[in-house]
Design a protein around this motif. Structure first.
Motif, mmCIF file in Angstrom:
data_model
loop_
_atom_site.group_PDB
_atom_site.id
_atom_site.type_symbol
_atom_site.label_atom_id
_atom_site.label_comp_id
_atom_site.label_asym_id
_atom_site.label_seq_id
_atom_site.Cartn_x
_atom_site.Cartn_y
_atom_site.Cartn_z
ATOM 1 N N ASP A 84 57.052 45.506 27.093
ATOM 2 C CA ASP A 84 57.013 46.717 26.260
ATOM 3 C C ASP A 84 56.451 46.423 24.873
ATOM 4 N N LYS A 85 56.757 45.251 24.323
ATOM 5 C CA LYS A 85 56.222 44.875 23.011
ATOM 6 C C LYS A 85 54.701 44.732 23.077
ATOM 7 N N LEU A 86 54.225 44.219 24.188
ATOM 8 C CA LEU A 86 52.799 43.948 24.321
ATOM 9 C C LEU A 86 51.984 45.199 24.620
ATOM 10 N N PHE A 87 52.463 46.057 25.516
ATOM 11 C CA PHE A 87 51.622 47.141 26.034
ATOM 12 C C PHE A 87 52.269 48.520 25.957
ATOM 13 N N GLY A 88 53.384 48.639 25.265
ATOM 14 C CA GLY A 88 54.054 49.934 25.187
ATOM 15 C C GLY A 88 55.062 50.108 26.305
ATOM 16 N N GLU A 89 55.996 50.966 26.064
ATOM 17 C CA GLU A 89 57.137 51.106 26.974
ATOM 18 C C GLU A 89 56.706 51.566 28.375
ATOM 19 N N GLY A 90 57.070 50.769 29.367
ATOM 20 C CA GLY A 90 56.882 51.135 30.762
ATOM 21 C C GLY A 90 55.481 50.995 31.314
ATOM 22 N N ASN A 91 54.495 50.563 30.496
ATOM 23 C CA ASN A 91 53.115 50.474 30.984
ATOM 24 C C ASN A 91 52.879 49.254 31.877
ATOM 25 N N VAL A 92 53.636 48.210 31.666
ATOM 26 C CA VAL A 92 53.578 47.002 32.499
ATOM 27 C C VAL A 92 54.999 46.652 32.890
ATOM 28 N N LYS A 93 55.225 46.383 34.219
ATOM 29 C CA LYS A 93 56.609 46.185 34.681
ATOM 30 C C LYS A 93 56.834 44.858 35.383
ATOM 31 N N THR A 94 55.752 44.163 35.742
ATOM 32 C CA THR A 94 55.914 42.883 36.444
ATOM 33 C C THR A 94 54.957 41.846 35.866
ATOM 34 N N VAL A 95 55.210 40.578 36.205
ATOM 35 C CA VAL A 95 54.315 39.498 35.767
ATOM 36 C C VAL A 95 52.922 39.695 36.365
ATOM 37 N N ALA A 121 59.160 32.915 24.993
ATOM 38 C CA ALA A 121 59.821 34.189 25.280
ATOM 39 C C ALA A 121 59.919 34.393 26.783
ATOM 40 N N GLU A 122 60.971 35.057 27.210
ATOM 41 C CA GLU A 122 61.139 35.376 28.632
ATOM 42 C C GLU A 122 60.105 36.409 29.054
ATOM 43 N N LEU A 123 59.603 36.240 30.283
ATOM 44 C CA LEU A 123 58.670 37.230 30.842
ATOM 45 C C LEU A 123 59.489 38.380 31.419
ATOM 46 N N ASP A 124 59.983 39.226 30.518
ATOM 47 C CA ASP A 124 60.854 40.331 30.942
ATOM 48 C C ASP A 124 60.307 41.653 30.404
ATOM 49 N N GLN A 125 61.023 42.715 30.726
ATOM 50 C CA GLN A 125 60.558 44.051 30.342
ATOM 51 C C GLN A 125 60.455 44.208 28.829
ATOM 52 N N ASP A 126 61.342 43.545 28.099
ATOM 53 C CA ASP A 126 61.315 43.639 26.640
ATOM 54 C C ASP A 126 59.971 43.114 26.092
#
Length: 440
Positions: free
Chosen positions: A258-269, A250-255
């Motif tokens: 958000d799946k891993l930690f909820g929307e907007g909680n993590v934004k970068t690698v 999977a791409e290391l992207d915002q999608d």
């Protein structure tokens, strides 16, 4: 009634209980009188049975029962009043010549006494408290694992080193026939993975269970063998391939974030790796603390010297369980459990001397915190005090739950006490090195 004690030595004593007729006669007479009122004996109207007949039929059984009750009550009160710290339970000495037709009785009980000793929590040699950290290699592996987990499955024509291989392990003689999915990194050494490289759907790979997986316990998961059979199992098995896939990362992207930690909680690698490190080290802390608790326990057992009433305890073990033991069985059981007995005494002394007992209010607060954590997992972040009180009350009404939570809370209190009072040194170690050093 008269109770006397003879101390045989510092760890053994004999208690003698003398019971006179006046100690039990009124109680026995009352019970027999009540029996007479309700007894149904052919030839006599209810309530008009001669007392002599009632005594003949029931007298001795009532006497024995009442004397035994009196004996147990008196002995229990005596141990409390004399503040005797006994191990196991009092053992009645055999009395083959006991005459129940007499007016007075004497009974003797052997006691095993807890030893006197001092506990020094702070030793000369420092005990290591391991601070387990997630290093870059581990974090990178975890990132890749998450990319695989959330990646797209792509069918393959043949097995490569990164394949997920679905198939069936079979050994008809041993009753093994289990469909499963494996990856080559689970297999031990170089020979086993090589057998799979280039294989296609329908191919059968011949293998040996001995040294097949990096951990023998994997045989329980992938071949469905029992735990005791998994260790040292050495039989041939065939693995027939039914499906070969590869995970497209999977791409290391915002999608994904958000799946891993909820929307907007993590934004970068970088934030992703920081979060993985934080969550991993929270789990590692528990393992480091458990290792410390085990090491302090071992130190206390080794450094705190005292004798136990071994002969008494072995005799007590012969009759203490659901099934009676022979002398040999009791001796073996004592040898296996002696270390545990010693630590229970040491732990009890530490708890009493430093007032570490678990109090009800502490247990209730602990239960409420546990409930809040469980509710948060299901999105209930702000439960009311009444909700928490009601659920805690239900939990604390279950004796098994109370026992389990009390043990957990006591472990926490002891751990905090050891951290503050034992001679400790902190050592930072990676998780991989920690596992290699203590569990390999």
């Amino acid at each position: 009634m008269n109770i006397t004690r003879e101390n045989i030595d510092a760890l053994n004593a004999v208690v003698k209980v003398d019971i006179a007729k006046e100690d039990y006669s009124d109680k026995v007479e009352k019970i027999l009188t009540d029996y007479r009122k309700s007894a149904n004996i052919p030839g006599f109207r209810k309530g008009h049975v001669p007392m002599g007949m009632v005594k003949k039929q029931y007298g001795k059984a009532v006497l024995v029962d009442e004397v035994n009750k009196l004996l147990q009550d008196a002995l229990s009160k005596y141990l409390v009043e004399e503040k005797l710290d006994v191990l196991g339970n009092p053992l009645p000495k055999a009395q083959d010549d006991l005459n129940w037709d007499a007016d007075a009785f004497s009974f003797e009980f052997e006691l095993g006494l807890a030893p006197e000793f001092d506990v020094k929590v702070k030793g000369k040699k420092a005990i290591t408290h391991y601070n387990i950290v997630a290093d870059d290699k581990m974090i990178d592996n975890q990132v890749k694992h998450l990319q695989k987990q959330y990646g797209k499955i792509v069918s393959q024509a043949e097995v490569t080193k990164d394949s997920e291989i679905t198939g069936t392990f079979v050994n008809e003689d041993e009753g093994i026939n289990n469909s499963t999915t494996i990856t080559l990194d689970l297999l031990k050494g170089k020979t086993n993975p090589k057998k799979f490289i280039g294989a296609k759907v329908g191919d059968t790979i011949e293998l040996k269970t001995k040294g097949l997986f990096n951990d023998d316990h994997a045989l329980m998961t992938y071949l469905k063998v029992a735990h005791d059979d998994a260790h040292g199992l050495n039989i041939p098995v065939n693995f027939t391939i039914s499906e070969i896939n590869e995970r497209e990362l999977a791409e290391l992207d915002q999608d994904l974030f958000d799946k891993l930690f909820g929307e907007g909680n993590v934004k970068t690698v970088t934030e992703l790796k920081d979060k993985i490190k934080e969550d991993s080290e929270k789990q590692f802390k528990q393992q480091g603390d458990q290792k410390l608790l085990n090491d302090v326990t071992e130190y206390l057992i080794e450094s705190t010297k005292f004798d136990l009433p071994a002969e008494f305890l072995q005799k007590w073990m012969q009759t203490a369980g659901e099934e009676p033991m022979t002398e040999e069985q009791a001796r073996e059981e004592y040898e296996k459990s002696e270390k545990s007995m010693r630590y229970q005494l040491i732990e009890g002394k530490i708890i009493n001397e430093h007032d570490l007992q678990v109090k009800f209010e502490e247990l209730k607060d602990y239960a409420k915190e546990m409930i809040k954590g469980q509710m948060a997992q299901f999105g209930q972040l702000n439960p009311s005090d009444k909700e928490l009180e009601d659920i805690a009350a239900r939990i604390l009404g279950n004796q098994e739950e109370v026992k389990r939570m009390s043990e957990q809370l006591m472990s926490q209190k002891l751990l905090a006490f050891y951290k503050e009072n034992a001679n400790l040194k902190t050592k930072e170690i990676t998780y991989d090195d920690f596992v290699k050093e203590f569990y390999s």
